[in-house]
Enzyme design. Structure first.
Site, PDB file in Angstrom:
ATOM      1  N   ASP A 139     -52.756  -8.331  92.496  1.00 56.49           N
ATOM      2  CA  ASP A 139     -53.572  -9.554  92.570  1.00 56.49           C
ATOM      3  C   ASP A 139     -53.473 -10.219  93.936  1.00 56.49           C
ATOM      4  O   ASP A 139     -52.645  -9.844  94.772  1.00 56.49           O
ATOM      5  CB  ASP A 139     -53.158 -10.531  91.457  1.00 56.49           C
ATOM      6  N   ASN A 182     -46.015 -17.974  81.035  1.00 56.19           N
ATOM      7  CA  ASN A 182     -46.937 -18.013  79.890  1.00 56.19           C
ATOM      8  C   ASN A 182     -47.348 -16.601  79.454  1.00 56.19           C
ATOM      9  O   ASN A 182     -48.277 -16.439  78.675  1.00 56.19           O
ATOM     10  CB  ASN A 182     -48.178 -18.843  80.235  1.00 56.19           C
ATOM     11  N   HIS A 211     -48.426 -14.228  81.549  1.00 51.64           N
ATOM     12  CA  HIS A 211     -49.433 -13.558  82.372  1.00 51.64           C
ATOM     13  C   HIS A 211     -48.845 -12.353  83.092  1.00 51.64           C
ATOM     14  O   HIS A 211     -47.667 -12.324  83.433  1.00 51.64           O
ATOM     15  CB  HIS A 211     -50.165 -14.520  83.314  1.00 51.64           C
ATOM     16  N   GLU A 218     -54.312 -14.638  82.765  1.00 47.46           N
ATOM     17  CA  GLU A 218     -53.791 -15.793  82.039  1.00 47.46           C
ATOM     18  C   GLU A 218     -54.089 -15.664  80.537  1.00 47.46           C
ATOM     19  O   GLU A 218     -54.960 -14.883  80.139  1.00 47.46           O
ATOM     20  CB  GLU A 218     -54.465 -17.064  82.576  1.00 47.46           C
TER      21      GLU A 218
HETATM   22  C1  GLP Z   1     -47.241 -14.926  89.854  1.00 47.15           C
HETATM   23  C2  GLP Z   1     -47.841 -13.509  90.025  1.00 47.15           C
HETATM   24  C3  GLP Z   1     -47.332 -12.569  88.979  1.00 47.15           C
HETATM   25  C4  GLP Z   1     -45.831 -12.741  88.825  1.00 47.15           C
HETATM   26  C5  GLP Z   1     -45.553 -14.096  88.237  1.00 47.15           C
HETATM   27  C6  GLP Z   1     -44.073 -14.390  88.061  1.00 47.15           C
HETATM   28  O1  GLP Z   1     -48.150 -15.878  89.469  1.00 47.15           O
HETATM   29  N1  GLP Z   1     -49.260 -13.460  90.055  1.00 47.15           N
HETATM   30  O2  GLP Z   1     -47.675 -11.232  89.335  1.00 47.15           O
HETATM   31  O3  GLP Z   1     -45.303 -11.749  87.980  1.00 47.15           O
HETATM   32  O4  GLP Z   1     -46.161 -15.109  88.979  1.00 47.15           O
HETATM   33  O5  GLP Z   1     -43.483 -14.738  89.267  1.00 47.15           O
HETATM   34  P1  GLP Z   1     -41.951 -14.840  89.491  1.00 47.15           P
HETATM   35  O6  GLP Z   1     -41.448 -13.435  89.609  1.00 47.15           O
HETATM   36  O7  GLP Z   1     -41.813 -15.584  90.787  1.00 47.15           O
HETATM   37  O8  GLP Z   1     -41.355 -15.558  88.341  1.00 47.15           O
END
Ligand code: GLP
Length: 243
Positions: free
Chosen positions: A67, A136, A138, A143
């Site tokens: 992404d 959440n 995702h 989402e």
């Molecule tokens: C972001 C990314 C995800 C990631 C998530 C968790 O929004 N788009 O790909 O897995 O958040 O992030 P973190 O590893 O910092 O908790």
């Protein structure tokens, strides 16, 4: 599903890096689906170390990231292009032309997403997709929703995701409100999935995603239907899954 509980963040990172390193050793021209976020930083550091010590080579590896924020230039310090360069690409012997991240700088969302999906298909498909977990549920930026998105698409980020990610920006108003993300269908077409999660803050979503009902309201729960998933979490993130 293989569910592995590591003692701590470092062990989680090492075990996850080993899964990737084994694939790269077995199939030097493999296609990796990569993720951003704080969770995979440790495993990227391990892969950089392995590469610098000559244990693995990224010379023939191609990558497709999950992404990217819509509206950020590739060299913006909070863009996922920039993240990948800082944490992996600039420190290993990968061909930068073989690395791909959705083009957040393209304002034409339909074209940016269709081009990305087509490029993944033309590559022959992702061998291993690495995923972190949003609080959440995702994955990528898919989402909670009423349906599972089939292909790469432009999404509106939820308030909770914008708040969670604002820690990395100077001000919450600077966090983009939209992103381009592989769809759930795109992710599910990867031959293998590797999920990492750590910390108490992820304990509830780890339980919901992997041991709760499969529902688009918890996007990661669809992974229960994938034939080859490895989940590696630390003890804190696994704390609601035991007993
Ligand atoms: C972001 C990314 C995800 C990631 C998530 C968790 O929004 N788009 O790909 O897995 O958040 O992030 P973190 O590893 O910092 O908790």
């Amino acid at each position: 599903m293989e569910f592995i509980v590591a003692k701590n963040y470092e062990e989680m990172s090492r075990k996850a890096a080993d899964v990737i390193a084994e694939l790269v050793a077995r199939k030097p021209s493999c296609i990796l689906g990569l993720a951003t976020g704080s969770t995979p930083e440790g495993l990227y550091a391990q892969l950089v170390k392995d590469c610098q010590e000559g244990k693995i080579s990224f010379k023939d590896v191609s990558t497709y990231n999950l992404d990217e924020y819509r509206g950020l230039e590739n060299d913006h310090p909070q863009s996922y292009h920039y993240f990948m360069e800082q944490h992996l690409f600039n420190h290993v012997n990968i061909d930068l032309a073989a690395t791909h991240v959705p083009d957040g700088s393209n304002p034409d969302a339909a074209a940016a997403c269709a081009d990305y999906e087509a490029a993944i298909k033309a590559s022959g498909g992702v061998d291993l997709q690495l995923l972190g977990l949003g609080h959440n549920g995702h994955i990528g930026f898919n989402e909670p929703a009423d349906t599972f998105a089939k292909e790469t698409n432009c999404v509106e980020l939820t308030r909770s995701t914008i708040e969670a990610n604002s820690r990395l920006f100077d001000h919450i108003d600077e966090v983009p409100t939209q992103a381009y993300t592989m769809g759930i269908g795109t992710i599910m077409r990867a031959a293998k999935i590797l999920v990492v999660a750590n910390g108490q803050g992820k304990a509830q979503i780890v339980r919901d995603a992997f041991f709760g009902p499969v529902t688009p309201q918890v996007p990661a729960s669809i992974l229960q239907f994938h034939p080859d998933v490895t989940v590696i979490v630390d003890e804190a993130a696994a704390s609601l899954c035991q007993g």
